[in-house]
Write a protein that holds these residues in place. Structure first.
Motif, PDB file in Angstrom:
ATOM      1  N   VAL A   1       0.837  -1.201   0.000  1.00  0.00           N
ATOM      2  CA  VAL A   1       0.000   0.000   0.000  1.00  0.00           C
ATOM      3  C   VAL A   1       0.868   1.246   0.000  1.00  0.00           C
ATOM      4  O   VAL A   1       1.974   1.256   0.544  1.00  0.00           O
ATOM      5  CB  VAL A   1      -0.949   0.007   1.230  1.00  0.00           C
ATOM      6  CG1 VAL A   1      -0.166  -0.037   2.525  1.00  0.00           C
ATOM      7  CG2 VAL A   1      -1.885   1.202   1.204  1.00  0.00           C
ATOM      8  N   PHE A   2       0.346   2.301  -0.615  1.00  0.00           N
ATOM      9  CA  PHE A   2       0.976   3.617  -0.532  1.00  0.00           C
ATOM     10  C   PHE A   2      -0.093   4.677  -0.742  1.00  0.00           C
ATOM     11  O   PHE A   2      -0.772   4.703  -1.772  1.00  0.00           O
ATOM     12  CB  PHE A   2       2.082   3.772  -1.587  1.00  0.00           C
ATOM     13  CG  PHE A   2       2.754   5.119  -1.548  1.00  0.00           C
ATOM     14  CD1 PHE A   2       3.537   5.489  -0.465  1.00  0.00           C
ATOM     15  CD2 PHE A   2       2.588   6.031  -2.591  1.00  0.00           C
ATOM     16  CE1 PHE A   2       4.157   6.731  -0.413  1.00  0.00           C
ATOM     17  CE2 PHE A   2       3.196   7.270  -2.552  1.00  0.00           C
ATOM     18  CZ  PHE A   2       3.993   7.614  -1.465  1.00  0.00           C
ATOM     19  N   ARG A  20      -9.064   3.723   1.338  1.00  0.00           N
ATOM     20  CA  ARG A  20      -9.400   2.364   0.923  1.00  0.00           C
ATOM     21  C   ARG A  20      -8.771   1.265   1.779  1.00  0.00           C
ATOM     22  O   ARG A  20      -9.286   0.151   1.847  1.00  0.00           O
ATOM     23  CB  ARG A  20      -8.976   2.146  -0.536  1.00  0.00           C
ATOM     24  CG  ARG A  20      -9.698   3.048  -1.522  1.00  0.00           C
ATOM     25  CD  ARG A  20      -9.176   2.834  -2.940  1.00  0.00           C
ATOM     26  NE  ARG A  20      -9.830   3.689  -3.909  1.00  0.00           N
ATOM     27  CZ  ARG A  20     -10.910   3.354  -4.603  1.00  0.00           C
ATOM     28  NH1 ARG A  20     -11.470   2.173  -4.399  1.00  0.00           N
ATOM     29  NH2 ARG A  20     -11.453   4.170  -5.475  1.00  0.00           N
ATOM     30  N   ILE A  21      -7.634   1.554   2.411  1.00  0.00           N
ATOM     31  CA  ILE A  21      -6.871   0.489   3.053  1.00  0.00           C
ATOM     32  C   ILE A  21      -7.652  -0.191   4.175  1.00  0.00           C
ATOM     33  O   ILE A  21      -7.530  -1.408   4.381  1.00  0.00           O
ATOM     34  CB  ILE A  21      -5.509   1.030   3.579  1.00  0.00           C
ATOM     35  CG1 ILE A  21      -4.654  -0.124   4.137  1.00  0.00           C
ATOM     36  CG2 ILE A  21      -5.717   2.118   4.607  1.00  0.00           C
ATOM     37  CD1 ILE A  21      -4.309  -1.201   3.137  1.00  0.00           C
ATOM     38  N   SER A  78       3.641   6.049   3.554  1.00  0.00           N
ATOM     39  CA  SER A  78       2.525   6.937   3.222  1.00  0.00           C
ATOM     40  C   SER A  78       2.532   8.195   4.089  1.00  0.00           C
ATOM     41  O   SER A  78       2.940   8.172   5.252  1.00  0.00           O
ATOM     42  CB  SER A  78       1.188   6.210   3.404  1.00  0.00           C
ATOM     43  OG  SER A  78       1.049   5.168   2.464  1.00  0.00           O
ATOM     44  N   SER A  79       2.032   9.285   3.507  1.00  0.00           N
ATOM     45  CA  SER A  79       1.987  10.563   4.213  1.00  0.00           C
ATOM     46  C   SER A  79       0.570  11.120   4.303  1.00  0.00           C
ATOM     47  O   SER A  79       0.378  12.266   4.691  1.00  0.00           O
ATOM     48  CB  SER A  79       2.875  11.589   3.489  1.00  0.00           C
ATOM     49  OG  SER A  79       2.456  11.757   2.134  1.00  0.00           O
ATOM     50  N   ASP A  80      -0.438  10.290   3.954  1.00  0.00           N
ATOM     51  CA  ASP A  80      -1.821  10.781   3.901  1.00  0.00           C
ATOM     52  C   ASP A  80      -2.692  10.258   5.027  1.00  0.00           C
ATOM     53  O   ASP A  80      -3.910  10.423   5.004  1.00  0.00           O
ATOM     54  CB  ASP A  80      -2.447  10.406   2.559  1.00  0.00           C
ATOM     55  CG  ASP A  80      -2.660   8.905   2.419  1.00  0.00           C
ATOM     56  OD1 ASP A  80      -1.982   8.140   3.138  1.00  0.00           O
ATOM     57  OD2 ASP A  80      -3.506   8.496   1.597  1.00  0.00           O
ATOM     58  N   GLY A 121      -4.419  -6.179  -3.583  1.00  0.00           N
ATOM     59  CA  GLY A 121      -4.201  -4.755  -3.779  1.00  0.00           C
ATOM     60  C   GLY A 121      -4.873  -3.952  -2.682  1.00  0.00           C
ATOM     61  O   GLY A 121      -5.924  -4.341  -2.157  1.00  0.00           O
ATOM     62  N   SER A 122      -4.296  -2.824  -2.344  1.00  0.00           N
ATOM     63  CA  SER A 122      -4.829  -2.015  -1.234  1.00  0.00           C
ATOM     64  C   SER A 122      -6.170  -1.376  -1.565  1.00  0.00           C
ATOM     65  O   SER A 122      -6.864  -0.891  -0.666  1.00  0.00           O
ATOM     66  CB  SER A 122      -3.823  -0.924  -0.859  1.00  0.00           C
ATOM     67  OG  SER A 122      -3.551  -0.085  -1.972  1.00  0.00           O
ATOM     68  N   ASP A 123      -6.553  -1.362  -2.845  1.00  0.00           N
ATOM     69  CA  ASP A 123      -7.865  -0.841  -3.211  1.00  0.00           C
ATOM     70  C   ASP A 123      -8.820  -1.958  -3.651  1.00  0.00           C
ATOM     71  O   ASP A 123      -9.894  -1.688  -4.180  1.00  0.00           O
ATOM     72  CB  ASP A 123      -7.747   0.220  -4.313  1.00  0.00           C
ATOM     73  CG  ASP A 123      -6.926  -0.248  -5.502  1.00  0.00           C
ATOM     74  OD1 ASP A 123      -6.416  -1.389  -5.468  1.00  0.00           O
ATOM     75  OD2 ASP A 123      -6.776   0.533  -6.469  1.00  0.00           O
ATOM     76  N   ASP A 124      -8.406  -3.220  -3.416  1.00  0.00           N
ATOM     77  CA  ASP A 124      -9.251  -4.366  -3.731  1.00  0.00           C
ATOM     78  C   ASP A 124      -9.858  -4.935  -2.449  1.00  0.00           C
ATOM     79  O   ASP A 124      -9.460  -4.564  -1.337  1.00  0.00           O
ATOM     80  CB  ASP A 124      -8.433  -5.453  -4.441  1.00  0.00           C
ATOM     81  CG  ASP A 124      -7.779  -4.935  -5.721  1.00  0.00           C
ATOM     82  OD1 ASP A 124      -8.425  -4.141  -6.432  1.00  0.00           O
ATOM     83  OD2 ASP A 124      -6.629  -5.320  -5.987  1.00  0.00           O
TER      84      ASP A 124
END
Length: 272
Positions: A34-35, A40-41, A65-67, A111-114
């Motif tokens: 993930v990034f 979504r994560i 990640s920075s979000d 996937g991090s968005d799956d």
């Protein structure tokens, strides 16, 4: 907000943290790279932790990640067998890192968005041979359609088996890793290598495994120029001369069709 989420996660964490202890070795290591996927994560992680079995461990590899993604992952830390948040060199670097910390007999990449469907319990009944890559189907997030089916060399030369559908035996990663030169299609490259390797067998499971985000996922919105350039060589090397000739013929026909269509559109535009 994170503290409240942790308090509400008991039913997930109990399942996840007892899997390895109960079995000694988990059947499946699920790895999520993930990034910057704050929105979504959490759903991706919960889709794994909410499986109706205790045969897995979950590993999350964040690329620094920075979000706010890191903070969300930290909220699930008691549910994870391993997680890290640090700069990396892309999704396949993260997947390679995840393999290092995986202890399962099979490795699965989400996937991090799956979203993983509640299917591990059923899949576990099929995971028997340690040299078999078991793969199922995926559902497309955009319209719910089901993609997949049984692959042969001819079909594999046309399209990849999505990694969201594959359970890789650990033996694959004792021999290979994802080639990080291919920024988008390293999983396709790995599948071609495994298909050509007599040590491994592919077996299709007629089950939907995951919901694939086909509108924002990396492979859906980004091309891999190096892989595209080298794909003909891979087809010849890994799938054989007959499949290679068919591939080149299809490629030539597509180029002709595109050229013909441009000519026809050009004629109409001049006539207009």
């Amino acid at each position: 907000m994170i503290d409240n989420r942790i308090n509400n996660m008991d039913r997930f964490c109990t399942l996840a943290t007892h899997s390895s202890a109960a079995l000694g070795q988990p059947l499946v290591s699920v790895v999520i790279p993930v990034f910057n996927q704050r929105g979504r994560i959490e759903k991706a992680i919960k889709s794994v932790l909410d499986q109706g079995c205790d045969c897995f461990e979950l590993i999350v590899i964040d690329g620094g990640s920075s979000d706010g993604t890191r903070e969300i992952i930290a909220g699930f830390s008691d549910c994870l067998s391993y997680w890290v948040s640090e700069p990396d060199d892309g999704v396949y670097h993260a997947m390679n890192k995840g393999v290092i910390h995986a202890s399962g007999r099979w490795v699965y990449f989400l996937g991090s968005d799956d979203l993983m469907l509640d299917v591990l319990g059923e899949v576990a009944n099929h995971l028997r041979q340690d040299n078999v890559l078991y793969y199922g189907d995926i559902l497309m997030a955009s319209d719910g359609s089901r993609k997949g089916g049984s692959f042969n060399a001819r079909l594999l030369s046309r399209r990849n088996i999505p990694h969201q559908a594959i359970f890789y035996p650990r033996q694959v990663f004792d021999k290979y890793q994802f080639d990080q030169r291919y920024r988008v299609a390293a999983d396709y490259h790995l599948n071609l290598r495994c298909f050509a390797d007599a040590e491994f067998v592919f077996e299709h499971l007629p089950l939907p495994i995951a919901v694939f985000e086909d509108e924002t996922g990396l492979s859906s919105v980004t091309e891999d120029p190096l892989f595209a350039m080298e794909k003909p060589r891979m087809i010849k090397e890994y799938l054989g001369i007959e499949i290679y000739i068919e591939f080149k013929i299809r490629e030539a026909l597509r180029k002709f069709e595109r050229h013909f269509l441009r000519r026809v559109l050009g004629i109409f535009s001049r006539c207009g």
